[in-house]
Motif scaffolding. Structure first.
Motif, PDB file in Angstrom:
ATOM      1  N   VAL A 191       0.847  -1.184   0.000  1.00  0.00           N
ATOM      2  CA  VAL A 191       0.000   0.000   0.000  1.00  0.00           C
ATOM      3  C   VAL A 191       0.891   1.245   0.000  1.00  0.00           C
ATOM      4  N   ASN A 192       0.753   2.066  -1.023  1.00  0.00           N
ATOM      5  CA  ASN A 192       1.645   3.232  -1.128  1.00  0.00           C
ATOM      6  C   ASN A 192       1.070   4.288  -2.056  1.00  0.00           C
ATOM      7  N   PRO A 193       1.576   5.516  -1.964  1.00  0.00           N
ATOM      8  CA  PRO A 193       1.259   6.537  -2.947  1.00  0.00           C
ATOM      9  C   PRO A 193       2.270   6.448  -4.088  1.00  0.00           C
ATOM     10  N   LYS A 195       2.247 -17.902  -4.317  1.00  0.00           N
ATOM     11  CA  LYS A 195       1.803 -16.861  -3.398  1.00  0.00           C
ATOM     12  C   LYS A 195       1.102 -15.755  -4.179  1.00  0.00           C
ATOM     13  N   LYS A 196       0.360 -14.924  -3.460  1.00  0.00           N
ATOM     14  CA  LYS A 196      -0.465 -13.905  -4.111  1.00  0.00           C
ATOM     15  C   LYS A 196      -0.312 -12.566  -3.408  1.00  0.00           C
ATOM     16  N   ALA A 197      -0.482 -11.475  -4.159  1.00  0.00           N
ATOM     17  CA  ALA A 197      -0.344 -10.140  -3.578  1.00  0.00           C
ATOM     18  C   ALA A 197      -1.395  -9.190  -4.154  1.00  0.00           C
ATOM     19  N   ILE A 198      -1.622  -8.125  -3.415  1.00  0.00           N
ATOM     20  CA  ILE A 198      -2.485  -7.039  -3.881  1.00  0.00           C
ATOM     21  C   ILE A 198      -1.701  -5.735  -3.732  1.00  0.00           C
ATOM     22  N   HIS A 199      -1.832  -4.865  -4.713  1.00  0.00           N
ATOM     23  CA  HIS A 199      -1.164  -3.573  -4.668  1.00  0.00           C
ATOM     24  C   HIS A 199      -2.220  -2.477  -4.686  1.00  0.00           C
ATOM     25  N   ILE A 200      -2.220  -1.650  -3.655  1.00  0.00           N
ATOM     26  CA  ILE A 200      -3.139  -0.522  -3.539  1.00  0.00           C
ATOM     27  C   ILE A 200      -2.313   0.750  -3.624  1.00  0.00           C
ATOM     28  N   GLN A 201      -2.593   1.557  -4.632  1.00  0.00           N
ATOM     29  CA  GLN A 201      -1.762   2.735  -4.871  1.00  0.00           C
ATOM     30  C   GLN A 201      -2.599   3.973  -5.176  1.00  0.00           C
ATOM     31  N   ALA A 202      -2.287   5.061  -4.500  1.00  0.00           N
ATOM     32  CA  ALA A 202      -2.969   6.334  -4.741  1.00  0.00           C
ATOM     33  C   ALA A 202      -2.094   7.225  -5.616  1.00  0.00           C
ATOM     34  N   SER A 203      -2.748   7.976  -6.486  1.00  0.00           N
ATOM     35  CA  SER A 203      -2.012   8.905  -7.352  1.00  0.00           C
ATOM     36  C   SER A 203      -2.893  10.094  -7.694  1.00  0.00           C
ATOM     37  N   LYS A 219       5.110  -4.963  -9.962  1.00  0.00           N
ATOM     38  CA  LYS A 219       4.665  -6.165 -10.668  1.00  0.00           C
ATOM     39  C   LYS A 219       5.859  -6.937 -11.216  1.00  0.00           C
ATOM     40  N   THR A 220       6.830  -6.230 -11.783  1.00  0.00           N
ATOM     41  CA  THR A 220       8.030  -6.872 -12.317  1.00  0.00           C
ATOM     42  C   THR A 220       8.832  -7.545 -11.216  1.00  0.00           C
ATOM     43  N   VAL A 221       9.028  -6.831 -10.101  1.00  0.00           N
ATOM     44  CA  VAL A 221       9.807  -7.358  -8.980  1.00  0.00           C
ATOM     45  C   VAL A 221       9.160  -8.618  -8.414  1.00  0.00           C
ATOM     46  N   LEU A 222       7.862  -8.549  -8.134  1.00  0.00           N
ATOM     47  CA  LEU A 222       7.183  -9.707  -7.557  1.00  0.00           C
ATOM     48  C   LEU A 222       7.172 -10.871  -8.535  1.00  0.00           C
ATOM     49  N   GLY A 223       6.964 -10.575  -9.814  1.00  0.00           N
ATOM     50  CA  GLY A 223       6.999 -11.632 -10.819  1.00  0.00           C
ATOM     51  C   GLY A 223       8.357 -12.303 -10.877  1.00  0.00           C
ATOM     52  N   PHE A 224       9.407 -11.531 -10.664  1.00  0.00           N
ATOM     53  CA  PHE A 224      10.767 -12.068 -10.684  1.00  0.00           C
ATOM     54  C   PHE A 224      10.970 -13.067  -9.548  1.00  0.00           C
ATOM     55  N   THR A 225      10.261 -12.863  -8.430  1.00  0.00           N
ATOM     56  CA  THR A 225      10.366 -13.794  -7.303  1.00  0.00           C
ATOM     57  C   THR A 225       9.421 -14.984  -7.455  1.00  0.00           C
ATOM     58  N   GLY A 226       8.583 -14.953  -8.486  1.00  0.00           N
ATOM     59  CA  GLY A 226       7.644 -16.045  -8.702  1.00  0.00           C
ATOM     60  C   GLY A 226       6.223 -15.724  -8.303  1.00  0.00           C
ATOM     61  N   ILE A 227       5.999 -14.523  -7.751  1.00  0.00           N
ATOM     62  CA  ILE A 227       4.641 -14.122  -7.354  1.00  0.00           C
ATOM     63  C   ILE A 227       3.986 -13.471  -8.565  1.00  0.00           C
ATOM     64  N   SER A 228       3.279 -14.273  -9.332  1.00  0.00           N
ATOM     65  CA  SER A 228       2.688 -13.786 -10.581  1.00  0.00           C
ATOM     66  C   SER A 228       1.248 -13.325 -10.412  1.00  0.00           C
ATOM     67  N   LEU A 272      -1.035 -10.919  -8.969  1.00  0.00           N
ATOM     68  CA  LEU A 272      -1.015  -9.594  -8.347  1.00  0.00           C
ATOM     69  C   LEU A 272      -2.267  -8.823  -8.733  1.00  0.00           C
ATOM     70  N   GLU A 273      -3.110  -8.531  -7.755  1.00  0.00           N
ATOM     71  CA  GLU A 273      -4.289  -7.700  -7.976  1.00  0.00           C
ATOM     72  C   GLU A 273      -3.885  -6.233  -7.796  1.00  0.00           C
ATOM     73  N   PHE A 274      -4.548  -5.362  -8.534  1.00  0.00           N
ATOM     74  CA  PHE A 274      -4.204  -3.937  -8.465  1.00  0.00           C
ATOM     75  C   PHE A 274      -5.447  -3.103  -8.201  1.00  0.00           C
ATOM     76  N   VAL A 275      -5.367  -2.260  -7.188  1.00  0.00           N
ATOM     77  CA  VAL A 275      -6.456  -1.336  -6.857  1.00  0.00           C
ATOM     78  C   VAL A 275      -5.895   0.088  -6.918  1.00  0.00           C
ATOM     79  N   PRO A 276      -6.074   0.783  -8.027  1.00  0.00           N
ATOM     80  CA  PRO A 276      -5.610   2.169  -8.110  1.00  0.00           C
ATOM     81  C   PRO A 276      -6.607   3.118  -7.449  1.00  0.00           C
ATOM     82  N   VAL A 277      -6.080   4.035  -6.666  1.00  0.00           N
ATOM     83  CA  VAL A 277      -6.899   5.092  -6.065  1.00  0.00           C
ATOM     84  C   VAL A 277      -6.424   6.359  -6.772  1.00  0.00           C
TER      85      VAL A 277
END
Length: 212
Positions: free
Chosen positions: A100-102, A140-148, A168-177, A179-184
């Motif tokens: 979770v980040n801006p 493994k699975k991840a979600i990215h929440i980002q405000a802009s 997305k690139t970094v996590l994919g490189f570790t094998g975490i393909s 990735l859900e994305f929630v843009p704010v």
């Protein structure tokens, strides 16, 4: 063994002031409701001593790679490499993640970049094979929440997003393909009320909580 969820936030503001953290809170509270037996760890990077890959760290790495032991390191190296390893192990042990980040100047906050430098370690989260690099964090699975302030998930500005695409690139490189994305997004554009933007993003995040 309990399922572990790691909630990583990178915003110096409090939740009352941060749009990304408001949506992130909506997600993680729903996740807790749906998974009361899971172990949730919240890691606020702005309140965490995240080691920077500097001369002290690299010199410590070199000593260990040349056959030295942890006890051979000086006090500063022990402190920084010890914290680095603690964060790395925490990341590796988790089953799912939220980031979770801006967006700051088209990229992630520096402390999140420092954290990525910690968790992207050869032999730990990925390794090299005769066919190239391979991630070790598969399944493994991840979600990215980002405000802009602007809109970067679609339209002409997509190529200017070096934040979500980087993560997305970094996590994919570790094998975490997965990735859900929630843009704010569009916070500063004035075309839609900020409260409506946050509400819609929160609803999306809450809906995704059931998929983890």
């Amino acid at each position: 063994m309990s399922t572990k969820f790691l909630y990583v936030s990178a915003n110096p503001k409090g939740e009352n002031e941060s749009y990304s953290l408001k949506v992130g809170r909506a997600f993680i509270e729903q996740y807790k409701i749906l998974n009361p037996d899971h172990e949730v760890t919240e890691l606020d990077l702005f309140k965490t001593d995240v080691p920077v890959l500097n001369a002290v760290v690299f010199d410590g790495f070199s000593k260990l790679q040349n056959g030295g032991s942890f006890s051979d390191l000086d006090q500063e190296q022990k402190q920084q490499l010890g914290k680095l390893n603690q964060l790395l192990e925490q990341f590796m042990e988790a089953d799912s993640y939220a980031f979770v980040n801006p967006m700051w100047n088209f990229s992630v906050p520096p402390v999140l970049k420092a954290y990525i430098d910690v968790i992207l370690q050869v032999g730990k989260t990925f390794h090299y094979t005769e066919n190239g690099p391979e991630g070790l964090m598969k399944g493994k699975k991840a979600i990215h929440i980002q405000a802009s302030g602007g809109i970067y998930s679609k339209g002409a500005a997509v190529e200017m997003d070096f934040s979500h695409r980087y993560l997305k690139t970094v996590l994919g490189f570790t094998g975490i393909s997965e990735l859900e994305f929630v843009p704010v997004e569009g916070i500063a554009m004035g075309q839609t009320k900020v409260s409506e933007i946050v509400k819609l993003a929160s609803e999306k995040a809450i809906g995704l909580a059931s998929e983890f």
